[in-house]
Structures are given as structure tokens and as C-alpha cells.
Design an enzyme around this catalytic site. Structure first.
Site, PDB file in Angstrom:
ATOM      1  CD  GLU A  98      42.410  40.104  45.165  1.00 40.51           C
ATOM      2  OE1 GLU A  98      42.283  41.246  45.642  1.00 40.51           O
ATOM      3  OE2 GLU A  98      41.972  39.078  45.728  1.00 40.51           O
ATOM      4  CD  GLU A  99      44.924  35.187  43.928  1.00 38.15           C
ATOM      5  OE1 GLU A  99      44.494  34.897  45.041  1.00 38.15           O
ATOM      6  OE2 GLU A  99      44.202  35.176  42.900  1.00 38.15           O
ATOM      7  CG  ASP A 135      41.101  42.840  42.591  1.00 37.89           C
ATOM      8  OD1 ASP A 135      41.073  41.613  42.348  1.00 37.89           O
ATOM      9  OD2 ASP A 135      41.691  43.313  43.575  1.00 37.89           O
TER      10      ASP A 135
END
Length: 196
Positions: free
Chosen positions: A52-53, A34
Site C-alpha cells: 500500500e505504501e 490495494d
């Protein structure tokens, strides 16, 4: 304890490179990276929809980590085990859209936990403007990134030995301004040092 990088005798690990797919799909059965913000989750609850989101959106149980994770220090990563993906998606950033439900077929271990391991590791942020972009080639900055990736790729006895390979990509190379070639070499060295 991090390696003395100048004296390392480890051979470089085997490598497979592709521009196809995603970490969560092609990386099944691997330690998945991540590309974290030092505040894990980044802008998932406010703004932004990059690596990441997106991962936190399609695997919503990862959001629980926001409740107990402070800013990551230079010698810290967050390892999340057993996350399940619930959604297909398309696009990236401003073109990101939900693309229907997904039935995660990742194998379960003997305790019923998905064989998924995600390591949140934050890269240093650099500006590509002027001499600031060159700061990432400073030995102190390279050592920080080597150590962060080394810690992220370490096992510490909690990751199944089946998840030996690392699925990663252009860690810290988007909004954080990292040089793709440098970050590739850093991650390769850290994986090799961990014999992944």
C-alpha cells in the site's frame, strides 16, 4: 447486500496466476487491489514501505484520500479512479528505492481520466503465534473477509466495464498474518460472485 455464501451457485471465474511483476504493471486494464490498512495509506507518511505504501508513493495523488477517509468499517472499501503513476521503483520494505521517473501510458477515457481503478480493502489482522493464527479459519472471520472482498470487487456502476478482471495478490498475508491459500480462495469466491 452481500451473498449468502453457503448457498451461492456461481461458477468459479477464470484465473491466471503468475509470480512475475506487480499489480500496477501487469494489472493494467484491471481492477487493482490495494492491500489497505483500515486507515487508508497505512504508514506511507510515517513508516513502512510495503504494497500500500509503495502504491501511494509512486501514485502520489492517492495521498489526497488520506484527507477524507476515516477508518474503513467491515462493510466499506475505498475506490480510487484515474490515478497516474509517476515513478519506477525497486525493492520492497527496507530495500525499497526510487528508480527514476515513469511516463504512465495507461489509456485515457473520453473525459481524459486514466483507465485505472484501485480498490483499497483492508484485511483482518491475525497473529501467526499459537492458536491466534487459527482464528482466521473461524466462520465469522471468513465471512467478514468474503464480504469485504465481495464489496471491493463489486462494480456499483462506476467502474468501466473494460476493467472487468481483478489484479490482486497475497491480500492480508504479510504483516497481517493471513494464510495465503485461504485468502486466495476468499478472493476467488468474491470475484466469481461478481462475475469478474
Amino acid at each position: 447486500s452481500v451473498p449468502n455464501w453457503e448457498r451461492s451457485k456461481k461458477r468459479l471465474s477464470k484465473l491466471h496466476i503468475t509470480s512475475e511483476g506487480s499489480i500496477e504493471t501487469e494489472g493494467q486494464g484491471m481492477l487493482q487491489v490495494d492491500f489497505a490498512n483500515k486507515f487508508v495509506g497505512g504508514g506511507v507518511l510515517t513508516r513502512g514501505m510495503v504494497q500500500e505504501e509503495i502504491r501511494f508513493s509512486v501514485c502520489p495523488e492517492l495521498l489526497a484520500s488520506l484527507l477524507f477517509t476515516e477508518a474503513l468499517d467491515d462493510n466499506e472499501v475505498l475506490l480510487m479512479l484515474g490515478a497516474e503513476q509517476f515513478s519506477h521503483y525497486q525493492g520492497y520494505s527496507s530495500t525499497f528505492t526510487y528508480d527514476g521517473p515513469l511516463k504512465d501510458m495507461t489509456e485515457l477515457d473520453e473525459q481524459g481520466i486514466r483507465k485505472t481503478a484501485i480498490v483499497a480493502m483492508d484485511a483482518l489482522k491475525f497473529s501467526n503465534v499459537g492458536h491466534y493464527g487459527q482464528l482466521q479459519f473461524d466462520k465469522v472471520k471468513i465471512d467478514r473477509e468474503l464480504n469485504k472482498a465481495f464489496i471491493g470487487f463489486s462494480n456499483h456502476g462506476v467502474i468501466s466495464s473494460e476493467l472487468q478482471a481483478v489484479a490482486t495478490g497475497n491480500w492480508g498475508c504479510g504483516a497481517f498474518g493471513g494464510d495465503v491459500r485461504l485468502k486466495f480462495l476468499i478472493q476467488l469466491m468474491a470475484a466469481s460472485e461478481n462475475m469478474r
